[in-house]
Design an enzyme around this catalytic site. Structure first.
Site, mmCIF file in Angstrom:
data_model
loop_
_atom_site.group_PDB
_atom_site.id
_atom_site.type_symbol
_atom_site.label_atom_id
_atom_site.label_comp_id
_atom_site.label_asym_id
_atom_site.label_seq_id
_atom_site.Cartn_x
_atom_site.Cartn_y
_atom_site.Cartn_z
ATOM 1 N N TYR A 1 4.381 5.585 11.210
ATOM 2 C CA TYR A 1 4.644 4.183 11.555
ATOM 3 C C TYR A 1 5.528 3.423 10.576
ATOM 4 C CZ TYR A 1 0.392 3.659 8.640
ATOM 5 O OH TYR A 1 -0.531 3.727 7.637
ATOM 6 N N ARG B 1 0.856 -1.177 0.000
ATOM 7 C CA ARG B 1 0.000 0.000 0.000
ATOM 8 C C ARG B 1 0.897 1.233 0.000
ATOM 9 N NH1 ARG B 1 -2.266 0.752 5.433
ATOM 10 N NH2 ARG B 1 -0.808 2.488 5.496
ATOM 11 N N HIS C 1 -3.605 4.423 4.610
ATOM 12 C CA HIS C 1 -4.737 3.499 4.708
ATOM 13 C C HIS C 1 -5.982 4.165 4.138
ATOM 14 C CE1 HIS C 1 -7.856 0.950 6.325
ATOM 15 N NE2 HIS C 1 -8.306 1.934 7.067
#
Lengths: 325, 387
Positions: free
Chosen positions: B287, B274, B278
């Site tokens: 992160y 990805r 998100h």
């Protein structure tokens, strides 16, 4: 012509009639096919309709409901059995987050005619998770219909009406009544599916309940009559939606209402009826609406269930309080 | 991470891999017309441009949310084209281009993420591309139930001589269900594996391992490669390079054919990444490391496939034409988005049930009367209480 049948057999005959009438009706659940269900409600149906229509599933409640959803998308009308009331919660997400909302999410292009049969309630002396009354969770959920038959006659007809409904129906079967016999008329067409019904006429107090509680209400009415008090009894039959017209009409006559249920009383079906009657029939009430419920504790160990579950005496205690106002 | 077990038909620099392992799958590519090979690229490029445009629309307040699929185009386009017209596809919520391939107007997804609907498209009108499911993994069970229904159709529909109808892999339907590495930890996915294996359903589980479930890396979901999970359930499983559109197409095609042929369920794990957030509500800089993003950026699925096509002799004209088409689709989406009207308040009450329901009907009527009361001199004083 009527037959004297136990509730379990009446539901069995209703399921058989639905299976025979519509090849898209399927039964699915744990131990329902070869064994006939732990309460034998589906006994003999696999032999009659085959293993592809009466289906033993792997042991997973979420998957029983979740795959029933996919089967409904394919045009089937699944009837799921959850083995015991307290075992429904692994399937709760699929029932409340998926099944209840899928017609809405599809904006009506797809119906979800799924019935979830749940043997519920106490009085059978069983271990934890086998005697619960979780119906309020489902009555609170938009998109579900919730019903509970109190008699073999209603068991026979209401299971067929539930299967014929184009909406998801939670079908709560009072397991303590499975072996109690009653008259079943298999010829006369049934009344409205989700109507509440006055089953005993009276003038001084109205009693309302569903499932196994209906027998306790009738017993209380008999005792009250012997003591000179005239009690009207209403079998709720449907918990979502609730058919209020007979209840309001009765309260307008009697001025007093006692609602009884096995479930804990906090945020319960009885609470909802009490609130609605207070809103709609305030000037008819001679006393506050009384609730008689299981206590707001986990269902206790079975040796204490007689102290936990409402019975005719607890109902009459509430009747006395209502009459004393 | 990929390994020797990972099926790859195109190297990251766009070279076709011809060896013993790929020989099983290459015929699926060889029999494709050139137009379809070009469609793969067209869909990937259009989708990426659309993703960017929709993200911008969200930043400008036109959408409540956007869910980007940048980086996962090859896994999705290849598998989406592998499905036959009669197959049923159950997406999670990031498979926009699969819907587009099946005939869904992407505006339906725009409408959902603007807050105008919960989906509401009609799967029978969108190439059997079913609605999105936001509760992670729940759709795996719906897909499995659907596949059970396909299998039951055959078992219950007996011909005059009492024998089940004959199987026809060309006409029979299979189910393709999408989910991610995060969903692999959900009980519903494991239960779907169990039911699919038990009833030998005609379906393919397509697991896009994009390496991140919002902020949680796949290592937290599983200590074993995810495709090996299927083996434990008795489901033949394979891992592919998910940034290789040819591998995604060929391996999904082969597995769907197996499913349609009555060989039971299959699991494909597509290794992808990805590249974006998100959703537009997410900030992946909190992160994950830039080095990791750069590593995957160098394995971009569109660049890889463009290199392959150029190696096959496809010229600049085609790529320029596709770039223009992508600009046109994006501009059209923008123009249509800003014109979208809010639904009427009656939509709140529509289709809660299929059959009439007195409580919902009464509340719909009450809200209509309440809202109308603001238009009268008497105000709301005459209203009955809310039902």
């Amino acid at each position: 012509m009527t037959e004297n049948l136990p509730l379990a057999k009446a539901i069995n005959l209703g399921l058989a009639k639905a299976l025979a009438a519509d090849p898209k009706v399927l039964l699915m659940g744990e131990d329902i096919a070869t064994l006939g269900g732990v309460f034998r409600v589906t006994e003999g149906l696999k032999a009659e309709f085959g293993e592809n229509r009466v289906i033993d599933t792997p042991l997973a409640e979420s998957a029983i409901v979740g795959t029933a959803i996919g089967l409904a998308m394919r045009g089937y009308r699944p009837v799921c059995e959850i083995q015991f009331d307290g075992f429904i919660f692994p399937g709760f997400d699929q029932i409340t987050s998926q099944l209840a909302k899928l017609t809405y999410r599809h904006e009506g292009s797809q119906s979800f005619p799924i019935v979830i049969r749940v043997p519920y309630g106490g009085h059978i002396g069983a271990v934890e998770h086998h005697q619960e009354s979780p119906e309020a969770y489902f009555a609170h959920t938009p998109g579900l219909r919730v019903v509970s038959p109190a008699t073999p006659h209603d068991g026979y007809w209401m299971i067929q009406q539930a299967i014929a409904s184009n909406d998801p129906v939670m079908f709560f079967e009072p397991k303590s009544r499975y072996w109690q016999k009653g008259e079943v008329d298999r010829e006369t067409p049934p009344g409205a599916f989700q109507a509440s019904r006055v089953i005993r006429m009276g003038t001084e107090v109205t009693l309302v309940g569903h499932g196994a509680m209906v027998a306790a209400l009738l017993q209380a009415a008999d005792i009250a009559a012997s003591e000179g008090t005239s009690v009207e009894v209403i079998d709720l039959r449907s918990l979502s939606p609730i058919d209020y017209a007979p209840i309001i009409a009765s309260v307008q006559k009697t001025g007093r209402l006692v609602v009884a249920q096995e479930a804990p009383g906090h945020v319960s079906v009885g609470s909802e009826i009490a609130a609605t009657v207070a809103e709609r029939a305030f000037y008819s009430l001679e006393a506050p609406v009384m609730r008689v419920s299981g206590f707001d504790t986990p269902f206790p160990p079975a040796k204490l269930e007689g102290n936990y579950l409402p019975d005719a005496d607890r109902i009459l205690e509430a009747v006395d309080r209502a009459l004393a106002f | 991470m990929s390994s020797d077990a990972t099926v790859q038909l195109l190297t990251p620099d766009g070279k076709l891999v011809s060896d013993d392992r790929t020989s099983e799958y290459l015929p699926w590519i060889e029999k494709l017309p050139e137009s379809r090979l070009l469609d793969f690229h067209r869909q990937m490029v259009v989708m990426r441009r659309f993703d960017t445009e929709a993200g911008n629309l969200q930043r400008q307040g036109q959408l409540a949310l956007w869910i980007p699929s940048i980086g996962q185009e090859a896994a999705q386009v290849g598998s989406g084209y592998a499905a036959a017209p009669q197959d049923h596809l159950f997406p999670a919520y990031r498979e926009h281009v699969v819907g587009r391939i099946r005939g869904l107007d992407l505006m339906r997804i725009i409408e959902m993420l603007r807050g105008l609907s919960h989906g509401g498209w009609v799967p029978s009108e969108t190439g059997n591309f079913h609605l999105y499911t936001l509760v992670i993994g729940s759709q795996a069970l719906h897909a499995t139930g659907y596949a059970m229904g396909i299998a039951l159709d055959r078992l219950l529909d007996v011909s005059n001589d009492g024998a089940p109808t004959l199987r026809d892999p060309e006409k029979d339907a299979a189910v393709l269900v999408y989910f991610g590495d995060g969903a692999s930890s959900q009980g519903d996915v494991s239960e779907a594996f169990t039911f699919a294996a038990s009833y030998q359903t005609p379906q393919v589980f397509f697991l896009q391992n994009n390496h991140w479930a919002i902020s949680v890396p796949v290592e937290r979901q599983s200590r074993t490669p995810l495709y090996l999970r299927g083996t434990g359930f008795g489901i033949p499983s394979v891992q592919i390079d998910g940034n290789d559109v040819l591998a995604s197409y060929a391996v999904t095609s082969a597995n769907l054919l197996s499913a349609r042929s009555g060989e039971g369920p299959r699991l494909i794990e597509a290794l992808t990444y990805r590249m974006g957030a998100h959703t537009t509500s997410d900030d992946p800089t909190k992160y994950r490391e830039n080095e990791e993003v750069a590593y995957w950026g160098a394995r971009d699925p569109i660049a890889r496939y463009e290199a392959y096509l150029r190696g096959q002799g496809v010229g600049d004209d085609f790529f320029a034409e596709v770039a223009q088409e992508a600009e046109d689709v994006a501009a059209d989406a923008r123009a249509r988005t800003v014109l979208l009207q809010d639904p009427p308040t009656t939509k709140i009450f529509e289709h809660v049930y299929s059959d009439p329901h007195p409580l919902v009907d009464a509340q719909r009527d009450w809200l209509a009367a309440y809202e109308a009361s603001f238009d009268t001199a008497d105000g709301i004083a005459d209203l009955e209480g809310a039902p």
